[in-house]
Design a protein around this motif. Structure first.
Motif, short mmCIF file in Angstrom:
data_model
loop_
_atom_site.label_atom_id
_atom_site.label_comp_id
_atom_site.label_asym_id
_atom_site.label_seq_id
_atom_site.Cartn_x
_atom_site.Cartn_y
_atom_site.Cartn_z
N HIS A 132 -38.77 -29.77 6.64
CA HIS A 132 -39.25 -28.42 6.34
C HIS A 132 -38.26 -27.36 6.86
O HIS A 132 -37.79 -27.43 7.99
CB HIS A 132 -40.62 -28.20 7.00
N GLY A 133 -37.93 -26.41 6.00
CA GLY A 133 -37.05 -25.31 6.36
C GLY A 133 -35.59 -25.53 6.06
O GLY A 133 -34.80 -24.58 6.08
N GLU A 134 -35.20 -26.77 5.76
CA GLU A 134 -33.78 -27.01 5.44
C GLU A 134 -33.41 -26.33 4.13
O GLU A 134 -34.20 -26.27 3.19
CB GLU A 134 -33.50 -28.51 5.36
N ARG A 135 -32.18 -25.82 4.10
CA ARG A 135 -31.69 -25.12 2.92
C ARG A 135 -30.88 -26.09 2.05
O ARG A 135 -29.95 -26.74 2.55
CB ARG A 135 -30.82 -23.93 3.33
N ILE A 136 -31.23 -26.18 0.79
CA ILE A 136 -30.56 -27.10 -0.13
C ILE A 136 -29.71 -26.29 -1.12
O ILE A 136 -30.18 -25.30 -1.68
CB ILE A 136 -31.59 -27.95 -0.92
N THR A 137 -28.47 -26.71 -1.30
CA THR A 137 -27.57 -26.09 -2.28
C THR A 137 -27.10 -27.18 -3.23
O THR A 137 -26.64 -28.23 -2.79
CB THR A 137 -26.36 -25.44 -1.59
N VAL A 138 -27.21 -26.91 -4.54
CA VAL A 138 -26.88 -27.91 -5.55
C VAL A 138 -25.85 -27.33 -6.52
O VAL A 138 -26.09 -26.28 -7.14
CB VAL A 138 -28.13 -28.35 -6.34
N TYR A 139 -24.71 -28.01 -6.66
CA TYR A 139 -23.67 -27.63 -7.63
C TYR A 139 -23.76 -28.62 -8.80
O TYR A 139 -23.30 -29.76 -8.70
CB TYR A 139 -22.28 -27.68 -7.00
N LEU A 140 -24.36 -28.17 -9.89
CA LEU A 140 -24.56 -29.06 -11.03
C LEU A 140 -23.26 -29.41 -11.75
O LEU A 140 -23.23 -30.36 -12.53
CB LEU A 140 -25.55 -28.43 -12.01
N GLU A 141 -22.18 -28.67 -11.45
CA GLU A 141 -20.88 -29.03 -12.03
C GLU A 141 -20.45 -30.44 -11.64
O GLU A 141 -19.65 -31.07 -12.35
CB GLU A 141 -19.79 -28.04 -11.57
N ALA A 142 -20.97 -30.92 -10.53
CA ALA A 142 -20.60 -32.26 -10.07
C ALA A 142 -20.96 -33.33 -11.08
O ALA A 142 -20.34 -34.40 -11.11
CB ALA A 142 -21.27 -32.56 -8.72
N LEU A 143 -21.96 -33.05 -11.93
CA LEU A 143 -22.36 -34.04 -12.94
C LEU A 143 -21.28 -34.22 -14.01
O LEU A 143 -21.25 -35.25 -14.68
CB LEU A 143 -23.67 -33.61 -13.60
N ASP A 144 -20.42 -33.24 -14.18
CA ASP A 144 -19.36 -33.33 -15.19
C ASP A 144 -18.04 -33.84 -14.62
O ASP A 144 -17.09 -34.06 -15.37
CB ASP A 144 -19.12 -31.95 -15.83
N ALA A 145 -17.96 -33.98 -13.30
CA ALA A 145 -16.70 -34.38 -12.68
C ALA A 145 -16.34 -35.82 -13.06
O ALA A 145 -17.20 -36.70 -13.08
CB ALA A 145 -16.80 -34.25 -11.16
N LYS A 146 -15.07 -36.03 -13.36
CA LYS A 146 -14.58 -37.35 -13.76
C LYS A 146 -13.69 -37.93 -12.68
O LYS A 146 -12.83 -37.22 -12.13
CB LYS A 146 -13.79 -37.26 -15.07
#
Length: 311
Positions: A64-78
């Motif tokens: 509880h309280g942790e901050r999550i950051t998500v970079y969806l560009e990672a799904l396209d990384a090769k």
């Protein structure tokens, strides 16, 4: 999924009480609307941070309280093609690689996938090493090419990092510039590191300024589509971020293809080179364990070749 993975801004949220003890993967499935496979993939690619820590294990439990950051560009990384991991030296304690232009040395903010260090880890794993160690001794701009030194045993780290910190590792570069440079040039302009990731020239009295010294030597005149360009050999006494690029532009001879420090910040208009014309061509240091002198060179790219008349 492409529409989401192309998003320029990261997804950010905090863990709420009902999510306490959930896996990171399950939280992403609910909060970012990813399926199970996508949620695991973006985490494993290094695109997810818990607070400020990059987490690559989907089964990690959140609080509880942790901050999550998500970079969806990672799904396209090769992943980097293994054939592009070019060894100049392969020893037990360190390796020297010839980095292709456009490839980051280490993980970028959005992902670990596609970096040279990540590819080196996979190469060592393919040789049978379990959880191999890879240490980055120094960096080279993503747009540049040439020699990069990595340690592959932590026992070598301290010595090589000390040599780098004490400016005892000699590195030679070749660049291609515009303008009409003289035979020899030296730049001692101090540099200030910017929050944006680049640098600017500072003044000696500014406490933010760090000393930097770069030596340039004229090699040859070459023809570019927009007019004459020049090849210079470069040595640096310090290793500041973007030092060569910033000093070359400060002297009035910006590097061809430099979109940060080139003309109007947009590179050299009319140049026939879309890439940054900066190549790390030589590397000299002492062996981290024996102290024996080590010297390495690599081939010059086509843009850096001297015309026949100069050879």
């Amino acid at each position: 999924m492409n529409s989401m993975s192309m998003a320029s801004a990261p997804k950010r949220f905090r863990i709420i009480p009902t999510e306490q003890g959930s896996t990171l993967r399950n939280v992403l499935m609910r909060r970012v609307k990813l399926d199970r496979k996508q949620a695991a993939a973006v985490i494993q690619a290094g695109g997810v941070y818990v607070n400020r820590l990059r987490v690559r294990l989907p089964q990690v439990l959140v609080a509880h309280g942790e901050r999550i950051t998500v970079y969806l560009e990672a799904l396209d990384a090769k992943p980097l093609d293994p054939e592009r991991v070019r060894f100049v030296h392969r020893g037990e304690d360190f390796v020297v690689l010839d980095k292709p232009a456009g490839v980051p040395v280490s993980a970028v903010r959005e992902t670990c996938v596609g970096s040279l260090s990540e590819a080196l880890i996979h190469q060592l794993e393919s040789e049978g090493l379990e959880r191999p160690y890879v240490g980055v001794v120094h960096r080279l701009d993503q747009g540049a090419s040439g020699l990069v030194l990595f340690t592959i045993r932590d026992v070598a780290n301290k010595s090589l990092h000390k040599q780098f910190r004490d400016h005892e590792i000699r590195r030679g570069y070749r660049v291609r510039v515009t303008g009409e440079p003289p035979a020899q040039l030296r730049c001692d302009a101090p540099l200030i590191k910017l929050r944006s990731g680049g640098v600017k020239v500072g003044s000696p009295g500014d406490g933010r300024s760090k000393p930097a010294t770069t030596h340039f030597r004229h090699v040859a005149r070459v023809d570019g589509e927009a007019g004459p360009e020049h090849l210079l050999d470069v040595e640096i006494e310090t290793g500041r971020t973007h030092q060569i690029r910033a000093h070359a532009a400060h002297l009035g001879f910006p590097i061809v293809g430099d979109r940060r420090y080139g003309a109007d910040g947009e590179g050299e208009a009319g140049s026939d080179h879309s890439r940054l014309c900066l190549h790390a061509r030589s590397l000299e240091f002492e062996h981290p364990l024996t102290g024996a002198p080590q010297s390495f060179t690599c081939e010059l790219p086509d843009w850096a070749q001297e015309p026949a008349v100069y050879r």
